[in-house]
Structure formats: C-alpha cells, structure tokens
Design an enzyme around this catalytic site. Structure first.
Site, PDB file in Angstrom:
ATOM      1  N   ARG A  67       0.825  -1.198   0.000  1.00 57.82           N
ATOM      2  CA  ARG A  67       0.000   0.000   0.000  1.00 57.82           C
ATOM      3  C   ARG A  67       0.865   1.256   0.000  1.00 57.82           C
ATOM      4  O   ARG A  67       2.017   1.247   0.414  1.00 57.82           O
ATOM      5  CB  ARG A  67      -0.917   0.011   1.223  1.00 57.82           C
ATOM      6  CG  ARG A  67      -2.020  -1.034   1.182  1.00 57.82           C
ATOM      7  CD  ARG A  67      -2.932  -0.917   2.394  1.00 57.82           C
ATOM      8  NE  ARG A  67      -2.239  -1.208   3.644  1.00 57.82           N
ATOM      9  CZ  ARG A  67      -1.830  -0.292   4.507  1.00 57.82           C
ATOM     10  NH1 ARG A  67      -2.050   0.987   4.273  1.00 57.82           N
ATOM     11  NH2 ARG A  67      -1.216  -0.648   5.615  1.00 57.82           N
ATOM     12  N   LYS A  95      -8.807  -2.236   0.479  1.00 55.62           N
ATOM     13  CA  LYS A  95      -8.736  -1.372   1.664  1.00 55.62           C
ATOM     14  C   LYS A  95      -9.494  -0.064   1.479  1.00 55.62           C
ATOM     15  O   LYS A  95      -9.924   0.552   2.453  1.00 55.62           O
ATOM     16  CB  LYS A  95      -7.275  -1.100   2.020  1.00 55.62           C
ATOM     17  CG  LYS A  95      -6.547  -2.316   2.565  1.00 55.62           C
ATOM     18  CD  LYS A  95      -7.246  -2.918   3.780  1.00 55.62           C
ATOM     19  CE  LYS A  95      -6.439  -4.062   4.386  1.00 55.62           C
ATOM     20  NZ  LYS A  95      -7.182  -4.726   5.492  1.00 55.62           N
ATOM     21  N   HIS A 142     -11.040  -4.355  11.991  1.00 59.06           N
ATOM     22  CA  HIS A 142      -9.954  -4.962  11.216  1.00 59.06           C
ATOM     23  C   HIS A 142      -9.581  -6.262  11.928  1.00 59.06           C
ATOM     24  O   HIS A 142      -8.642  -6.308  12.725  1.00 59.06           O
ATOM     25  CB  HIS A 142      -8.767  -4.009  11.152  1.00 59.06           C
ATOM     26  CG  HIS A 142      -7.694  -4.452  10.203  1.00 59.06           C
ATOM     27  ND1 HIS A 142      -6.366  -4.117  10.362  1.00 59.06           N
ATOM     28  CD2 HIS A 142      -7.737  -5.210   9.082  1.00 59.06           C
ATOM     29  CE1 HIS A 142      -5.649  -4.640   9.381  1.00 59.06           C
ATOM     30  NE2 HIS A 142      -6.462  -5.320   8.598  1.00 59.06           N
ATOM     31  N   SER A 152      -1.613  -6.269   9.185  1.00 61.16           N
ATOM     32  CA  SER A 152      -1.164  -7.205   8.166  1.00 61.16           C
ATOM     33  C   SER A 152       0.060  -7.971   8.643  1.00 61.16           C
ATOM     34  O   SER A 152       1.010  -7.397   9.171  1.00 61.16           O
ATOM     35  CB  SER A 152      -0.831  -6.432   6.882  1.00 61.16           C
ATOM     36  OG  SER A 152      -0.273  -7.279   5.927  1.00 61.16           O
ATOM     37  N   LYS A 173      -3.785 -12.948  11.360  1.00 60.11           N
ATOM     38  CA  LYS A 173      -5.251 -13.017  11.327  1.00 60.11           C
ATOM     39  C   LYS A 173      -5.746 -14.140  10.420  1.00 60.11           C
ATOM     40  O   LYS A 173      -6.590 -14.935  10.805  1.00 60.11           O
ATOM     41  CB  LYS A 173      -5.839 -11.683  10.839  1.00 60.11           C
ATOM     42  CG  LYS A 173      -5.628 -10.503  11.750  1.00 60.11           C
ATOM     43  CD  LYS A 173      -6.467  -9.312  11.330  1.00 60.11           C
ATOM     44  CE  LYS A 173      -6.320  -8.908   9.879  1.00 60.11           C
ATOM     45  NZ  LYS A 173      -4.946  -8.561   9.500  1.00 60.11           N
ATOM     46  N   THR A 174      -5.218 -14.175   9.206  1.00 64.30           N
ATOM     47  CA  THR A 174      -5.666 -15.184   8.249  1.00 64.30           C
ATOM     48  C   THR A 174      -5.235 -16.579   8.683  1.00 64.30           C
ATOM     49  O   THR A 174      -6.026 -17.527   8.681  1.00 64.30           O
ATOM     50  CB  THR A 174      -5.108 -14.865   6.849  1.00 64.30           C
ATOM     51  OG1 THR A 174      -5.572 -13.581   6.440  1.00 64.30           O
ATOM     52  CG2 THR A 174      -5.567 -15.902   5.838  1.00 64.30           C
ATOM     53  N   ASP A 214     -10.409 -10.893   7.507  1.00 63.45           N
ATOM     54  CA  ASP A 214      -9.781  -9.571   7.619  1.00 63.45           C
ATOM     55  C   ASP A 214     -10.690  -8.424   8.051  1.00 63.45           C
ATOM     56  O   ASP A 214     -10.250  -7.556   8.787  1.00 63.45           O
ATOM     57  CB  ASP A 214      -9.144  -9.208   6.276  1.00 63.45           C
ATOM     58  CG  ASP A 214      -8.178  -8.050   6.371  1.00 63.45           C
ATOM     59  OD1 ASP A 214      -7.374  -8.018   7.329  1.00 63.45           O
ATOM     60  OD2 ASP A 214      -8.222  -7.168   5.504  1.00 63.45           O
ATOM     61  N   ARG A 262       1.212 -12.322  -1.911  1.00 59.60           N
ATOM     62  CA  ARG A 262      -0.191 -12.471  -1.504  1.00 59.60           C
ATOM     63  C   ARG A 262      -0.921 -13.501  -2.363  1.00 59.60           C
ATOM     64  O   ARG A 262      -0.577 -13.728  -3.526  1.00 59.60           O
ATOM     65  CB  ARG A 262      -0.918 -11.133  -1.663  1.00 59.60           C
ATOM     66  CG  ARG A 262      -0.436 -10.043  -0.718  1.00 59.60           C
ATOM     67  CD  ARG A 262      -1.074 -10.167   0.630  1.00 59.60           C
ATOM     68  NE  ARG A 262      -0.654  -9.105   1.530  1.00 59.60           N
ATOM     69  CZ  ARG A 262      -1.252  -8.853   2.689  1.00 59.60           C
ATOM     70  NH1 ARG A 262      -2.291  -9.576   3.069  1.00 59.60           N
ATOM     71  NH2 ARG A 262      -0.825  -7.888   3.463  1.00 59.60           N
TER      72      ARG A 262
END
Length: 524
Positions: free
Chosen positions: A55, A196, A215, A233, A237-238, A252, A316
C-alpha cells in the site's frame, strides 16, 4: 459498444469496450490474452505489480467536502484534499475512461443484507477485476439484475497523476470522495488498495448505524462460539482463523451489529511468504484455479516458490472464502465469546499470550502495538515497531474514540474474554531472537477459545502488568514468560523498559481517556 452508468456517480458513463461481470474463467482468459498474468502450476493466476508491492498510505487522501469535514479525523492518516483539486483530477479521469477497454464488477461489501453496501469496481486490468470478483461478495443473478451501486472504485494504474499540477505527493493517488461516492486509485498496480479503500468507506459509514467496523478475522465453533482476531497485516489473522476444527467467517474485515458479527468480504487476501502445506493446509489448498497470486515467484515449471522474497516479502494470495472447506456462507454469526489482539512484537519482550482486564483491553486496542512487516507498505524493509490505533489506523476515517467506545460497550454488554497474543519474536529482538512457533501459538489460541485458560494460575508481569498463564495445554511452560527465553536477562529488562516507554509516549496523544484505562498500561 457498451454503456454503463451508476446511480452512485451518474457522471461516470463508460462508452468503450466494457466487459461487465465476466465469469472467473473469462477473466482468466482475458488476463492471459492481454499478457497481464500467467497460470501457475497450481492453477492460480500469477500477476506482478512492478515497483509498488504494498500500500501507499502517504498517497491516500479524503476529499474535504462539507458533508464530512467535521467528522473525519484529519491528519497524516486521513490527509485532506481540496474539493477543487479532486474535481480537476476527476474530470480528467472521466475523459480518460472514454473509449477505453474496461472491466466492471458489481457486488457487495457486507454479508449481512441489512448493512451491506452495493459497490461497483471499474478496472483497466482483467486480473484486477478477477481480484475484486474473488475478494468482494458476489451477487446472485437476481441481485445482479437489480444492482444499483452506492459506491464506485475506479482503479486505473496507467492514469497519469502530475504532483505539481495536481498537488499530490507523488504520481500515485488513492482519493476517496464521499459526495461523489467514488474512490480513485491511480499510479499503482497493487491490488490491495481496492480492498482497503472499500474498508475505509465501511469504517466511515457503519458507526452511524450503530455497527462497529473491525480490522479482524473471525471464526465460529460447532456450538456457535465466535472468536475475533484483531491485528495488522502479517500478524496472523488469516493463518490463525483458518482452523480446520472451526468454521471461518472471514479473514480480515468485519462488522459487529446488535445481531452479531458479519464479514465485509467474500474472499481472503492471505500473505503467503513462507507458506507451507504442512503448517497452513487450508490456505495451501485454497489457492487453485480462479485464485490470484500477487508477486509470488514461479520456478521454471511455474510452481510457486513461497519462500522466494526477491520481488517482495509481501507476497499475496487472493481466493474466494468458500475455497476454505468449512467457511460460513454467508459470513454471518452471533456475538463474540473471545477476542484476541495479535501483535508481532519485534522487541521480543511481550508474552506469547496474556489475559487482559477490560481496562487493559481498551488500552491495548487504542495503542494497537505491533510491527510493520517488510513489504506491507512502501519503504518498509524490516520489522518496525509501530502503534496503529484500533489495530487499523490506516483505514479509520473517524476519530479513534468512536471505535474504541463502541468496542468497550460491546465487550461489557456481551461479557467477552480478551487476550493479547504475541505472534512476533521470542528469545530476543528481531535479528537475535526467533519468530514465535506457530504450533505453540495455535495451541494457546485454542486454549483461550475453549476456555481452558480461565481457571489456570497466572503471574503478573512486573513491567507491563499483564496476566501470564503459568501453564497452557500443549505448550512448554518455560516459553510462556518471555524473560525466561532470553539468555541475557538484563538485556530483556532493558528492552522491556524501552518498549514500555514507547507505549507511554504513544498513549500521551489520547485525550479524554479515563484514568482507569490510562493506568492499565505498562508500569513506569
């Protein structure tokens, strides 16, 4: 020639060759035909994004329009753009779009039909359109026939931004206009900006409807018990929410209404550096035909090399959530029983798991401590200690207290247990210690969710004031207290005090916080 207009932005008239709502197979064919991407051995479509592999937060703006001017938390995160500057760029963009070959996706953000946002995404690239097709919620044919988008994302990597003429920082632009109901993304091929930008929109709109945008990832057990995993990130989380013994709600972005939690998305966007079939079998198996691999290196036989970081650490994989075999479709469930705050502590001094009081939960939610991991943003090449308010500051248009107060009220109302989980370093800081063992982290998370940490004995960390369990099923007791994992105990104490001071320095920016919450931080 096709023509499309949108109720949300009637000024957008697409008059070129428009590919509207193509199937996955058609988008894969188009991407390959146009030399945008190649098929990997596992069937996924592999694309690269050039110089921008993460990003660009310093190039993100919100148009300072009258209707939102008093409710945005303006500053380094939410940079204002004058309406007249945006209007010049926008009109030039509309002229640019005429007679272009474009790809259009119509769908939704929000699995709960009561709160979902109808969206349209317009792309120059077929692979970008495949990405949003897999990441957002795909409509049924009946829904598509009556679809009226309320927000439009226009992603045009080849549209030229002139910093001198347009008053921007660089040639890259992510601009959000709530009055035009449009997001403009230019000068970057990184697909995550589209995802996002809609998250930012939802984060602005939903609090007015008494829904907390979060988030976080979420999963649910057979008994309906829901767990939320907050974190930036790369904090896990994933990975941690993809549990074969629980059903995945989403990886997410979620909302928490008076009915329960719901996924904003229809897909997952997993970091896959170091991905292995042994450690993350669900994610491994989810990456197949129709998935998008972003900046993943392929070998001579087009087999993905997930250990190769030569393009970026921020490799990713994007895939529909129903590629996870036990996913909840639609992504809606009840109220959480457990919340886990995930932090990748590059200092290596926070415990691998700690129980939080309600006041500590609010302190750590407001602090949002973690490490930015390499590649997730431009210029980040190794982990950097950072504080991201509410574990999502880059995507929160409103002041932090809006989200924090909503979370605090919901934790109290639903009697939610909260834990802090360090998925970062142990035995020393980054460069000396090693990354926390994923098997042990999974075991600690499982124990917290199953309530097995409620009755065990705890000790209190003298610097951070955190309650550390003395034992945890399937985890060596000696690693639970981080000081035990350091050979040099004095070095640990010094590094812990250094991090504690950073917490204090960061928390000083918050005003109007109760003394009970302020006192829940590290000891001075």
């Amino acid at each position: 020639m096709s023509m499309l207009t949108t109720e949300a932005s009637p000024s957008i008239r697409l008059e070129g060759k428009i590919h509207a709502n193509l199937s996955v197979a058609e988008l894969v064919e188009q991407a390959i035909r146009r030399n945008e991407a190649v098929l990997a051995k596992n069937g996924a479509l592999r694309a690269t994004t050039g110089k921008f592999t993460g990003r660009s937060p310093k190039d993100k703006y919100i148009v300072q329009e009258k209707s939102v001017a008093d409710s945005i938390d303006w500053g380094a995160v939410n940079q204002p753009m004058a309406p007249e500057k945006f209007e010049k760029i926008y009109q030039r963009l509309l002229a640019y779009l005429k007679n272009k070959e474009l790809f259009v996706f119509d769908g939704f953000a929000g699995a709960d039909e009561t709160y979902r946002l109808p969206i349209r995404v317009i792309n120059e690239y077929a692979w970008h359109n495949l990405f949003v097709h897999q990441l957002f919620i795909r409509p049924t044919q009946a829904e598509l026939a009556n679809h009226q988008p309320e927000f439009t994302v226009i992603c045009v990597p080849n549209f030229k931004i002139d910093p001198q003429e347009d008053g921007t920082r660089s040639e890259t632009l992510i601009a959000l206009s709530f009055e035009h109901k449009v997001v403009v993304i230019a000068g970057t091929h990184y697909a995550g900006e589209m995802k996002k930008s809609i998250f930012s929109v939802m984060n602005y709109l939903l609090p007015d409807r008494d829904v907390l945008p979060m988030h976080c990832s979420a999963n649910v057990g057979d008994d309906g018990d829901v767990a939320l995993f907050f974190g930036l990130s790369g904090t896990g989380k994933t990975t941690l929410s993809a549990d074969p013994n629980r059903r995945l709600i989403g990886d997410d972005e979620h909302g928490w209404s008076d009915r329960g939690v719901f996924n904003f998305e229809g897909g997952c966007y997993a970091k896959c550096i170091g991905l292995s079939q042994e450690k993350e079998p669900q994610i491994w198996e989810a990456i197949r035909f129709g998935s998008v691999l972003e900046n993943v290196v392929l070998d001579d036989y087009r087999k993905p090399d997930y250990d190769d970081n030569s393009l970026t650490e921020n490799t990713r994989a994007a895939y529909p959530v129903d590629n996870i075999p036990n996913a909840v479709i639609p992504g809606v469930a009840g109220h959480p029983n457990v919340i886990l705050f995930l932090t990748a502590d590059a200092f290596g001094v926070l415990p691998p798991i700690a129980r939080l009081t309600p006041e500590q939960a609010m302190y750590h939610f407001l602090s949002g401590y973690t490490s930015k991991l390499a590649g997730t943003e431009r210029g980040v090449t190794e982990p950097e200690a950072t504080f991201s308010t509410c574990f999502g500051a880059p995507f929160l248009p409103r002041p932090a207290h809006v989200y924090a107060e909503m979370l605090g009220d919901k934790i109290t109302k639903h009697d939610v247990a909260v834990y802090l989980v360090n998925t970062g370093w142990t035995g020393g800081p980054y460069g000396i210690g090693k990354r926390m063992n994923l098997t042990y982290t999974r075991a600690m998370v499982r124990a917290a969710i199953e309530g097995k940490l409620k009755e065990v004995e705890y000790t209190t960390d003298p610097i951070f004031g955190l309650s550390i369990p003395v034992e945890c099923p399937d985890v060596p007791s000696e690693i639970l207290n981080p000081r035990n994992t350091w050979e040099d105990k004095e070095a640990y104490d010094q590094k812990a005090k250094e991090l504690a001071q950073r917490f204090h320095d960061n928390f000083n920016k918050f005003t109007g916080v109760s003394e009970a919450i302020r006192a829940a931080g590290p000891k001075q």
